[in-house]
Design an enzyme around this catalytic site. Structure first.
Site, PDB file in Angstrom:
ATOM      1  N   GLU A  13     -51.670  80.659  29.505  1.00 15.29           N
ATOM      2  CA  GLU A  13     -51.449  81.428  30.732  1.00 15.29           C
ATOM      3  C   GLU A  13     -52.639  82.353  30.912  1.00 15.29           C
ATOM      4  OE1 GLU A  13     -47.844  83.785  31.097  1.00 15.29           O
ATOM      5  OE2 GLU A  13     -48.508  84.602  33.022  1.00 15.29           O
ATOM      6  N   GLU A  16     -47.731  80.311  38.727  1.00 16.55           N
ATOM      7  CA  GLU A  16     -46.531  81.101  38.447  1.00 16.55           C
ATOM      8  C   GLU A  16     -46.280  82.061  39.597  1.00 16.55           C
ATOM      9  OE1 GLU A  16     -46.625  82.998  34.634  1.00 16.55           O
ATOM     10  OE2 GLU A  16     -47.040  81.120  33.564  1.00 16.55           O
ATOM     11  N   ASP A  28     -41.464  82.701  37.673  1.00 14.72           N
ATOM     12  CA  ASP A  28     -41.741  83.674  36.619  1.00 14.72           C
ATOM     13  C   ASP A  28     -40.660  84.757  36.574  1.00 14.72           C
ATOM     14  OD1 ASP A  28     -43.143  84.832  34.578  1.00 14.72           O
ATOM     15  OD2 ASP A  28     -44.922  85.313  35.764  1.00 14.72           O
ATOM     16  N   GLU A  50     -40.917  83.670  27.348  1.00 11.12           N
ATOM     17  CA  GLU A  50     -42.103  84.502  27.090  1.00 11.12           C
ATOM     18  C   GLU A  50     -41.721  85.702  26.242  1.00 11.12           C
ATOM     19  OE1 GLU A  50     -43.539  85.259  31.118  1.00 11.12           O
ATOM     20  OE2 GLU A  50     -42.083  86.861  31.311  1.00 11.12           O
TER      21      GLU A  50
HETATM   22  P1  C2E Z   1     -46.312  88.141  33.152  1.00  7.93           P
HETATM   23  O1  C2E Z   1     -46.756  87.095  34.097  1.00  7.93           O
HETATM   24  O2  C2E Z   1     -44.856  88.154  32.815  1.00  7.93           O
HETATM   25  O3  C2E Z   1     -47.217  88.003  31.874  1.00  7.93           O
HETATM   26  C1  C2E Z   1     -46.748  88.067  30.614  1.00  7.93           C
HETATM   27  C2  C2E Z   1     -47.015  89.427  30.078  1.00  7.93           C
HETATM   28  O4  C2E Z   1     -46.423  89.519  28.829  1.00  7.93           O
HETATM   29  C3  C2E Z   1     -48.478  89.692  29.863  1.00  7.93           C
HETATM   30  O5  C2E Z   1     -48.723  91.035  30.086  1.00  7.93           O
HETATM   31  C4  C2E Z   1     -48.638  89.417  28.406  1.00  7.93           C
HETATM   32  O6  C2E Z   1     -49.760  90.073  27.842  1.00  7.93           O
HETATM   33  C5  C2E Z   1     -47.375  89.946  27.909  1.00  7.93           C
HETATM   34  N1  C2E Z   1     -47.001  89.412  26.629  1.00  7.93           N
HETATM   35  C6  C2E Z   1     -47.300  88.180  26.141  1.00  7.93           C
HETATM   36  N2  C2E Z   1     -46.733  87.967  24.905  1.00  7.93           N
HETATM   37  C7  C2E Z   1     -46.069  89.111  24.655  1.00  7.93           C
HETATM   38  C8  C2E Z   1     -45.260  89.514  23.538  1.00  7.93           C
HETATM   39  O7  C2E Z   1     -45.053  88.788  22.569  1.00  7.93           O
HETATM   40  N3  C2E Z   1     -44.694  90.734  23.600  1.00  7.93           N
HETATM   41  C9  C2E Z   1     -44.909  91.568  24.690  1.00  7.93           C
HETATM   42  N4  C2E Z   1     -44.312  92.766  24.663  1.00  7.93           N
HETATM   43  N5  C2E Z   1     -45.655  91.218  25.730  1.00  7.93           N
HETATM   44  C10 C2E Z   1     -46.225  90.009  25.740  1.00  7.93           C
HETATM   45  P2  C2E Z   1     -49.914  91.513  30.872  1.00  7.93           P
HETATM   46  O8  C2E Z   1     -51.108  90.699  30.530  1.00  7.93           O
HETATM   47  O9  C2E Z   1     -49.972  92.967  30.712  1.00  7.93           O
HETATM   48  O10 C2E Z   1     -49.505  91.142  32.271  1.00  7.93           O
HETATM   49  C11 C2E Z   1     -48.475  91.832  32.867  1.00  7.93           C
HETATM   50  C12 C2E Z   1     -48.165  91.266  34.192  1.00  7.93           C
HETATM   51  O11 C2E Z   1     -49.234  91.380  35.131  1.00  7.93           O
HETATM   52  C13 C2E Z   1     -47.904  89.767  34.120  1.00  7.93           C
HETATM   53  O12 C2E Z   1     -46.649  89.555  33.711  1.00  7.93           O
HETATM   54  C14 C2E Z   1     -48.135  89.349  35.538  1.00  7.93           C
HETATM   55  O13 C2E Z   1     -46.967  89.561  36.282  1.00  7.93           O
HETATM   56  C15 C2E Z   1     -49.187  90.317  35.985  1.00  7.93           C
HETATM   57  N6  C2E Z   1     -50.476  89.654  35.983  1.00  7.93           N
HETATM   58  C16 C2E Z   1     -51.274  89.408  34.944  1.00  7.93           C
HETATM   59  N7  C2E Z   1     -52.383  88.734  35.329  1.00  7.93           N
HETATM   60  C17 C2E Z   1     -52.248  88.548  36.659  1.00  7.93           C
HETATM   61  C18 C2E Z   1     -53.086  87.905  37.660  1.00  7.93           C
HETATM   62  O14 C2E Z   1     -54.161  87.348  37.446  1.00  7.93           O
HETATM   63  N8  C2E Z   1     -52.614  87.917  38.938  1.00  7.93           N
HETATM   64  C19 C2E Z   1     -51.446  88.475  39.238  1.00  7.93           C
HETATM   65  N9  C2E Z   1     -51.058  88.436  40.529  1.00  7.93           N
HETATM   66  N10 C2E Z   1     -50.628  89.090  38.351  1.00  7.93           N
HETATM   67  C20 C2E Z   1     -51.055  89.131  37.068  1.00  7.93           C
HETATM   68 CA    CA Z   2     -43.205  86.897  33.092  1.00 11.38          CA
HETATM   69 CA    CA Z   3     -46.728  85.072  34.353  1.00 10.56          CA
END
Ligand code: C2E
Ligand code: CA
Ligand code: CA
Length: 681
Positions: free
Chosen positions: A36, A123, A153, A210
């Protein structure tokens, strides 16, 4: 540090946003399935910043499209490092689903950098769908047409209307990490995860979990039927430069070795309906009686087998108490069921059910397992009943035959053995150890030779070698060590067993204890020797003859001396005349009167004085004693004749007599005729 609108704008201008990649793993195999893409800001002073610091700002200011485009380009660029068939999943904002240009944008970015759209997952969150269903549908359908997959998602956090699940052509359903994180501790979370996974399955969607941080979570998700997973347990999001190492390591590092079981296979490969059908078939077809009892000890479900064991139909059991269905046996296992309701797993309980009408006793093996709900509360007991009557009977028969065999081998004075084609012992009876004190294990190979008397060993070895060479049976006598007597004589005999090509594969044989026999022979030989010594040295002649012919079987040197014949030979009664003719008082005896002949008829004879014709034609004075040798049953086995040489005594007496006669004559001639009386004899 506070991020301003200006900061983000400048960041976009300066191209400071980069994709990070988080591994997605197939739970069943533990293998990498894709990544991802997660946005990160490479901030010049603050370092790496997470998306929640800049995405909302970008969304609010209409920059999100540009930001996503740039991220996608960079991700597709890094796609070279991601081998087939691994996928790349992108997050798009709800707003972007209003942008009819999105599919084109994705297509050109992917095609420009040569990343196949079939490996792209988009997603979207539920809120994206809520706002403008129609437009979202148009865009989604276009993306699908390009070959992309669509994932819903954060399922369960937003509106979670089942309507939405139907409105867009989703391929995947992502279970939000808030549920996964608490599913081990919280029963509600576990129920929600189970429900979401089940919902996904029933709609034909791939369930993706996830936020998996522990093995326990991964295993539970697998068990619940979840197909894909991501989270720190499998790997954190990494920058593009770390992709090669992650892909490389994926097999060892990412894989988690869940315990493979029925569930693993079923969960991974089968549709829920297939699983159910399969389990139902297993349940009904199992050669084991199975039932689920509720806390009131009533049947909730049971299989045909158990119903048959209890002698009623499945339907008759349902919702009825166990006590009612098996009234006579119930008290035997009630306690086990109750303990199991307390949480105890009970296995291996053997029970004998008293015979029903027209039946014999039956033996059962019972086990009881508490059944828990997701909240770990025991809601019932799973009962398994195996009919082991036949097994018990077979065991008993086996024990008995083993017993027979053991006795046979142990009490047998023989020591059975098996040698391989090279003469190495491969098996030897337990008797060996009893006799020699050498363990059967030590005797294996060439070890048994150590138990053989050093004087006999070379002979034994050469006999075995000769048989191996010739294929002739082994037959050898030797002494082996004995616990009790130092050495015991055995006779070891064996024959070769051959394979169909006539090659010798084994030698089977046994060593028989011949020690007693040997010792008896030895004793006999000794007494025989003593007898012989006596026989040869006594000052009387002894002649032995066999019945009925009277052929001489033995004579001693004294006999030969008396009769002056050179070697004992086959003289018989008939040809005595040649050297044994006997005269008593001047009369020649008939051959039937000979002491030997009479002895053969069972009579004893004693002749004090006889003249016997010797082999050289001269005569000698002897005294003779004849006696039969009688068997235990009274029959005559032979005859013995004892001959005493009285020739010298006789001659001396004759000489004295002659002398006396001469003296008398002399005296007579000198005295008066009246005195002339013989001295007499
Ligand atoms: P998401 O799509 O639900 O992404 C999964 C989030 O869970 C990611 O946070 C990831 O780093 C985090 N994560 C993964 N494994 C674990 C784990 O084992 N434990 C915990 N506590 N967290 C975990 P991240 O990278 O901070 O991203 C947060 C949200 O930001 C994402 O949730 C997504 O909704 C958004 N996001 C991230 N990248 C993009 C992007 O390029 N475009 C858009 N529109 N939204 C983004
Ligand atoms: Ca998610
Ligand atoms: Ca996601």
């Amino acid at each position: 540090m506070l991020i301003s609108l200006e900061d983000v704008r400048r960041g976009i201008e300066n191209d400071e946003f980069v994709p990070f990649f988080q591994p997605l793993v197939t739970l069943r195999t533990g293998q990498l399935a894709g990544f991802e893409v997660l946005a990160r800001w490479h901030h010049p002073s603050a370092g790496i910043l997470p998306p929640d610091r800049f995405i909302p700002i970008a969304e609010q200011n209409g920059w999100i499209g540009a930001l996503t485009k740039r991220l996608m380009q960079r991700a597709f660029e890094a796609g070279k490092l991601i081998p087939e068939p691994l996928t790349l999943a992108f997050n798009v904002s709800p707003l972007q689903l209003h942008d009819l240009g999105l599919p084109k944008q994705i297509q050109s970015a992917a095609e420009e950098l040569g990343f196949p759209l079939q490996r792209v997952v988009i997603e979207v969150t539920e809120s994206a769908v809520v706002d403008n269903v129609e437009r979202a549908q148009t865009i989604s359908n276009e993306l699908k047409a390009l070959g992309c997959k669509i994932a819903l998602d954060d399922f369960g956090t937003g509106y979670s209307s089942l309507l939405h699940l139907q409105s867009l052509p989703f391929d995947e359903l992502k279970v939000d990490r808030s549920f996964v994180g608490s599913m081990i501790q919280r029963r509600e979370s576990r129920k929600i995860v189970a429900a979401v996974v089940g919902l996904g399955q029933s709609l034909g969607l791939t369930a993706v979990a996830e936020g998996i941080e522990t093995r326990e979570q991964a295993e539970m998700l697998l068990w619940l039927g979840c197909e894909l997973g991501q989270g720190w347990f499998f790997g954190r999001p990494v920058p593009a430069e770390d992709l090669p190492a992650t892909v490389e390591l994926s097999r060892e590092k990412i894989s988690f070795n869940h315990s493979t079981n029925l569930w693993g296979d079923l969960a991974g490969n089968a549709l829920p309906s297939q699983r159910l059908a399969h389990l139902q078939a297993v349940y009904d077809g199992a050669p084991v009686g199975l039932a689920l009892l509720d806390r009131n000890l009533c049947y909730v479900t049971l299989n045909q087998r158990l119903a048959d064991m209890n002698g009623a139909t499945v339907e008759e059991h349902l919702r009825r108490p166990v006590a009612e269905m098996v009234p006579r046996a119930f008290h035997h296992f009630e306690a086990f069921i109750r303990r199991s309701l307390e949480g105890e797993v009970i296995t291996g309980v053997e029970a004998r059910r008293p015979p029903g009408p027209g039946q014999g006793d039956r033996d059962y093996l019972l086990s009881y397992q508490p059944v828990r709900d997701e909240g770990d509360e025991v809601i019932g007991v799973s009962v398994a009943v195996v009919d082991i009557t036949d097994r018990k009977a077979a065991e008993a028969a086996l024990r008995e035959s083993e017993d027979h065999y053991r006795h046979m081998v142990e009490l047998n004075p023989q020591i059975p053995w098996v040698l391989d084609a090279h003469g190495n012992a491969v098996a030897i009876s337990p008797r060996w150890e009893q006799v020699t004190g050498m363990s059967a294990a030590t005797a294996e190979g060439a070890g048994f030779l150590e138990a053989i008397h050093p004087e006999d060993r070379p002979r034994v070895e050469s006999v075995i070698a000769a048989s191996i060479h010739s294929g002739d049976p082994i037959d050898v006598e030797c002494r082996i060590v004995s616990r009790n007597d130092r050495w015991r004589w055995v006779r070891s005999r064996g024959a070769a067993r051959r394979d169909p090509s006539a090659k010798i594969i084994r030698w089977y044989g046994s060593a028989d204890d011949i020690d007693d026999q040997k010792k008896a022979e030895e004793a006999l030989r000794k007494s025989e020797e003593q007898l012989k010594a006596i026989f040869n040295s006594v000052p009387v002649g002894i002649l032995l003859a066999d019945a009925p012919a009277g052929r001489l079987s033995m004579s001693n040197p004294e006999a030969r001396r008396i009769f002056r014949y050179p070697v004992p030979s086959s003289y018989s009664v008939e040809n005595y005349a040649q050297w044994g003719a006997i005269r008593v008082n001047g009369r020649r005896l008939e051959s039937a009167e000979y002491p030997l002949a009479r002895a053969l008829r069972g009579e004893k004879t004693r002749i004090e004085e006889a003249l016997c014709l010797r082999a050289d034609g001269t005569e000698a004075w002897v005294s003779l004693l004849g006696a039969p040798i009688v068997r235990e049953d009274g029959s005559v086995q032979g005859a013995v004749v004892v001959v005493q040489d009285i020739d010298e005594i006789k001659q001396e007496r004759e000489r004295l007599l002659t002398l006396a006669e001469a003296l008398i004559k002399e005296l007579k001639s000198q005295t008066s005729p009246a005195d002339r009386e013989p001295i007499s004899s």
